[in-house]
Scaffold this motif. Structure first.
Motif, PDB file in Angstrom:
ATOM      1  N   HIS A  18       0.829  -1.201   0.000  1.00 20.64           N
ATOM      2  CA  HIS A  18       0.000   0.000   0.000  1.00 20.64           C
ATOM      3  C   HIS A  18       0.865   1.254   0.000  1.00 20.64           C
ATOM      4  CE1 HIS A  18      -3.470  -2.506   0.964  1.00 20.64           C
ATOM      5  NE2 HIS A  18      -2.811  -3.010   1.997  1.00 20.64           N
ATOM      6  N   THR A  30      -2.809   3.849  -3.184  1.00 17.07           N
ATOM      7  CA  THR A  30      -2.650   2.882  -4.272  1.00 17.07           C
ATOM      8  C   THR A  30      -2.232   1.563  -3.655  1.00 17.07           C
ATOM      9  OG1 THR A  30      -1.950   4.619  -5.805  1.00 17.07           O
ATOM     10  CG2 THR A  30      -1.453   2.343  -6.422  1.00 17.07           C
ATOM     11  N   TYR A  41      -0.809  -2.213  -4.631  1.00 10.92           N
ATOM     12  CA  TYR A  41      -0.177  -3.030  -5.667  1.00 10.92           C
ATOM     13  C   TYR A  41      -0.281  -4.498  -5.250  1.00 10.92           C
ATOM     14  CZ  TYR A  41       1.959   1.478  -6.794  1.00 10.92           C
ATOM     15  OH  TYR A  41       2.154   2.805  -7.099  1.00 10.92           O
ATOM     16  N   VAL A  44      -3.106  -2.967  -9.975  1.00  9.97           N
ATOM     17  CA  VAL A  44      -3.223  -1.810  -9.101  1.00  9.97           C
ATOM     18  C   VAL A  44      -4.691  -1.511  -8.821  1.00  9.97           C
ATOM     19  CG1 VAL A  44      -2.870   0.689  -8.920  1.00  9.97           C
ATOM     20  CG2 VAL A  44      -1.073  -0.754  -9.891  1.00  9.97           C
ATOM     21  N   GLN A  59      -6.815   1.677  -6.783  1.00 12.70           N
ATOM     22  CA  GLN A  59      -6.607   2.991  -6.194  1.00 12.70           C
ATOM     23  C   GLN A  59      -7.871   3.460  -5.478  1.00 12.70           C
ATOM     24  OE1 GLN A  59      -5.077   4.420 -10.197  1.00 12.70           O
ATOM     25  NE2 GLN A  59      -3.805   5.660  -8.840  1.00 12.70           N
ATOM     26  N   GLN A  86     -10.159   0.900 -10.598  1.00 10.83           N
ATOM     27  CA  GLN A  86      -9.064   0.504 -11.466  1.00 10.83           C
ATOM     28  C   GLN A  86      -9.289   1.167 -12.821  1.00 10.83           C
ATOM     29  OE1 GLN A  86      -9.575  -3.868 -11.073  1.00 10.83           O
ATOM     30  NE2 GLN A  86      -7.559  -3.876 -10.122  1.00 10.83           N
ATOM     31  N   ASP A  97      -8.731   7.667 -13.044  1.00  7.96           N
ATOM     32  CA  ASP A  97      -7.881   8.590 -12.298  1.00  7.96           C
ATOM     33  C   ASP A  97      -8.736   9.757 -11.825  1.00  7.96           C
ATOM     34  OD1 ASP A  97      -5.748   9.819 -11.138  1.00  7.96           O
ATOM     35  OD2 ASP A  97      -4.927  10.633 -12.993  1.00  7.96           O
TER      36      ASP A  97
END
Length: 227
Positions: A132, A140, A142, A151, A153, A206, A209
């Motif tokens: 994290h 985020t 991983y 990933v 977020q 995912q 953004d």
């Protein structure tokens, strides 16, 4: 512990909720394709409660949650699948909540494996290899093999205080938040200040953004599309 089981809701494509039987569902929210689990609670003073321990009534995309901890108050939660990317956007408001109430939430369990957990916990067996990264009110996570890294977020309200916590200690939101980061099952835990009547937004996703300022508009569009 008090549980209320309610009718099935399937959020298209990107969000998979835990179903316990043909007529029942409960929190937390589990993203499809093993992309993580999100658990939400409320803190009142020195006490705290996960929403999956409370009385829940569902009306379409909206849940109304009551508990003796917040007396005659009601937590109203509306969750929608994102129109962009994969994931969800959530709006949380409160009615007649005690002064100083806070939201406490947690996220983890990314392993790419579709499964139905046996209880309401974020499954610790899926947390072992999560990495994290926290930046302010966003994070985020991983996970996966190094050559096939994936990933997930998330974005939370601006004043949220995010930290790493021990996924083994989920008996209450505050217990998890203060559990410390020395663990083999790391999760993200956070406290979010909450003013009376304030709308708080969360999004976990995912292939998208977002920043927090976009979430009210993202929610409005997703809600119109999902109705």
């Amino acid at each position: 512990m008090k549980n209320s089981w309610f009718s099935t809701l399937i959020l298209a494509c990107c969000l998979c909720l835990l179903t316990l039987d043909a007529e029942a569902q409960t929190f937390p929210f589990h993203l499809a394709k093993g992309a993580g689990s999100f658990r939400l609670g409320v803190v009142c003073g020195e006490e705290s409660r996960w929403l999956d321990e409370c009385t829940v009534k569902q009306d379409g995309l909206t849940y109304r949650i009551k508990d003796k901890l917040w007396e005659g108050g009601v937590v109203k939660l509306t969750i929608c699948p994102l129109m962009q990317g994969q994931g969800f956007v959530m709006e949380v408001t409160g009615e007649r909540m005690p002064e100083g109430a806070q939201l406490c939430w947690a996220f983890g369990a990314c392993d790419g494996v579709e499964r139905t957990p046996a209880d309401n916990l974020i499954p610790t067996a899926s947390c072992f290899h999560n990495v994290h990264s926290i930046e302010g009110n966003a994070f985020t996570t991983y996970y996966g093999a190094s050559m096939r890294l994936r990933v997930t977020q998330g974005v939370a309200p601006l004043k949220s205080e995010l930290r790493l916590a021990d996924g083994h200690q989920q008996s209450s939101p505050l217990k998890l938040y203060h559990s410390g980061k020395k663990t083999d099952a790391p999760v993200i835990a956070a406290l979010t200040p909450w003013r009376a009547g304030e709308k708080c937004y969360f999004s976990i996703y995912q292939r998208a953004d977002f920043n927090y300022y976009l979430l009210p508009k993202v929610f409005e569009e997703a809600y119109k599309n999902a109705r």
